[in-house]
Scaffold this active site. Structure first.
Site, PDB file in Angstrom:
ATOM      1  CG  ASP A 162      -2.086   0.902   1.116  1.00  0.00           C
ATOM      2  OD1 ASP A 162      -2.336   1.407   0.007  1.00  0.00           O
ATOM      3  OD2 ASP A 162      -2.769   1.125   2.131  1.00  0.00           O
ATOM      4  CG  HIS A 171      -0.326   1.854  -9.304  1.00  0.00           C
ATOM      5  ND1 HIS A 171      -0.486   1.556  -7.966  1.00  0.00           N
ATOM      6  CD2 HIS A 171      -1.465   2.497  -9.680  1.00  0.00           C
ATOM      7  CE1 HIS A 171      -1.665   2.000  -7.558  1.00  0.00           C
ATOM      8  NE2 HIS A 171      -2.279   2.585  -8.569  1.00  0.00           N
ATOM      9  CG  LEU A 214      10.574 -16.508  -3.103  1.00  0.00           C
ATOM     10  CD1 LEU A 214      10.566 -16.343  -1.586  1.00  0.00           C
ATOM     11  CD2 LEU A 214      10.794 -15.143  -3.749  1.00  0.00           C
TER      12      LEU A 214
HETATM   13  C1  IPE Z   1      -1.162   0.330  -4.109  1.00  0.00           C
HETATM   14  O1  IPE Z   1      -1.272   1.478  -3.356  1.00  0.00           O
HETATM   15  C2  IPE Z   1      -2.251  -0.680  -3.937  1.00  0.00           C
HETATM   16  C3  IPE Z   1      -2.794  -1.263  -5.198  1.00  0.00           C
HETATM   17  C4  IPE Z   1      -4.069  -1.544  -5.316  1.00  0.00           C
HETATM   18  C5  IPE Z   1      -1.951  -1.578  -6.338  1.00  0.00           C
HETATM   19  P1  IPE Z   1      -2.484   2.507  -3.399  1.00  0.00           P
HETATM   20  O2  IPE Z   1      -2.867   2.769  -4.803  1.00  0.00           O
HETATM   21  O3  IPE Z   1      -3.575   2.011  -2.502  1.00  0.00           O
HETATM   22  O4  IPE Z   1      -1.797   3.799  -2.785  1.00  0.00           O
HETATM   23  P2  IPE Z   1      -2.443   4.900  -1.821  1.00  0.00           P
HETATM   24  O5  IPE Z   1      -3.092   4.190  -0.673  1.00  0.00           O
HETATM   25  O6  IPE Z   1      -3.420   5.671  -2.651  1.00  0.00           O
HETATM   26  O7  IPE Z   1      -1.263   5.721  -1.401  1.00  0.00           O
HETATM   27 MG    MG Z   2      -4.135   2.382  -0.555  1.00  0.00          MG
END
Ligand code: IPE
Ligand code: MG
Length: 225
Positions: free
Chosen positions: A2, A19, A113
Site C-alpha cells: 500500500d 504503481h 522462493l
Molecule cells: C497500491 O497502493 C495498492 C494497489 C491496489 C496496487 P495505493 O494505490 O492504494 O496507494 P495509496 O493508498 O493511494 O497511497
Molecule cells: Mg491504498
C-alpha cells in the site's frame, strides 16, 4: 503493498507512476527475500474491492501486471522462483490469464522462493470458495474440519505466514489472508510501498525476531520445550 498513490502524489506525479515504481520494488523485494533465505513471499497486488477504483487506474494496473509478467518471468525463473497467482482470475482478460498460466507452468518446479501474487483476491472469498468446493466434492460428509478447510484454500502449498507486513501506514488486514493469518506476527510501517527496500525489509525482520511466538502457551512452557 500500500502507498503507491501517496508516493506519486508527494512527487506531483500521476498515481500510476506510483504503481510503476511499486512493480520495481516487487523485483527488489523478491530478490531480497531470496538473499535472506525466505522461502515463501505472498504479495497482495489487487483486491476484489480494487475494481471500484477509477476505470483508467484499473486499466493501467492491468497493463502493468501484463508488462511485469512479460518482463520478469525469465528473471524469476533464473532465480529459482516458483510463481503462483491466486484469486478469482476469471475477471481478468485472456491475455493476462494466458501470461499467468504460462508463468506458473514455466516456474512450476522451482523451489528457492515460492512467490504468490494475490490478484482479485479477498480473504472472505477464499474461505467461502473453500467451503463450497469442499462441499461439492464431499456432498455426504459431516462437519468440515480445519484441515479440510485449509486444504481447499487457494494456497495449500504454503505454510501459514510467520510475518505479515503492511506498508503505507494503515493498520488493518483489509481482507487479505484471513484464515492463514490467525497466528502471524503483524508488522505495520508508514513506509510507502515504492520506498520499501531491502533496508525496510530488514527492519521488519528484526522486529519479527524480537517477538516471542507462544501459540497460546505461556513463556515458561516455551522455555521447557
Ligand atoms: C497500491 O497502493 C495498492 C494497489 C491496489 C496496487 P495505493 O494505490 O492504494 O496507494 P495509496 O493508498 O493511494 O497511497
Ligand atoms: Mg491504498
Amino acid at each position: 503493498m500500500d502507498g503507491n498513490g501517496r508516493w506519486a502524489k508527494k512527487r506531483f506525479l500521476p498515481r500510476v507512476a506510483g504503481h510503476a515504481q511499486g512493480v520495481d520494488r516487487v523485483r527488489d523485494i523478491v530478490e531480497g527475500c531470496i538473499e535472506r533465505g525466505i522461502e515463501y513471499l505472498t504479495l497482495f497486488a489487487f483486491s476484489s474491492e480494487n475494481w471500484r477504483r477509477p476505470q483508467d487506474e484499473v486499466t493501467r494496473l492491468m497493463e502493468l501486471f501484463v508488462m511485469a509478467l512479460e518482463r520478469e518471468v525469465t528473471r524469476m525463473h533464473r532465480n529459482g522462483v516458483c510463481l503462483k497467482v491466486v484469486g478469482d482470475l476469471g475477471r481478468f482478460d485472456t491475455r493476462l490469464r494466458e501470461l499467468i498460466a504460462q508463468g506458473e507452468q514455466r516456474t512450476l518446479e522451482n523451489r528457492r522462493l515460492t512467490l504468490t501474487i494475490c490478484a482479485n483476491y479477498g480473504g472472505r472469498w477464499d474461505i467461502l470458495n473453500a467451503v463450497n468446493n469442499w462441499r461439492r466434492d464431499n456432498p455426504d460428509a459431516g462437519e468440515m474440519t480445519e484441515e479440510a478447510l485449509a486444504a481447499y484454500l487457494t494456497m495449500p502449498y504454503a505454510p501459514e505466514p510467520d510475518l505479515f507486513i503492511r506498508t503505507g501506514g494503515e493498520q488493518r488486514i483489509s481482507n487479505f489472508l484471513l484464515w492463514q493469518l490467525a497466528y502471524s506476527e503483524l508488522y505495520f510501517t508508514d513506509t510507502l510501498w515504492p520506498d520499501f527496500d531491502a533496508a525496510a525489509l530488514d527492519l521488519a525482520i528484526d522486529s519479527y525476531r524480537k517477538r516471542e511466538r507462544r501459540f497460546g502457551r505461556t513463556s515458561e512452557q516455551l522455555l521447557e520445550r
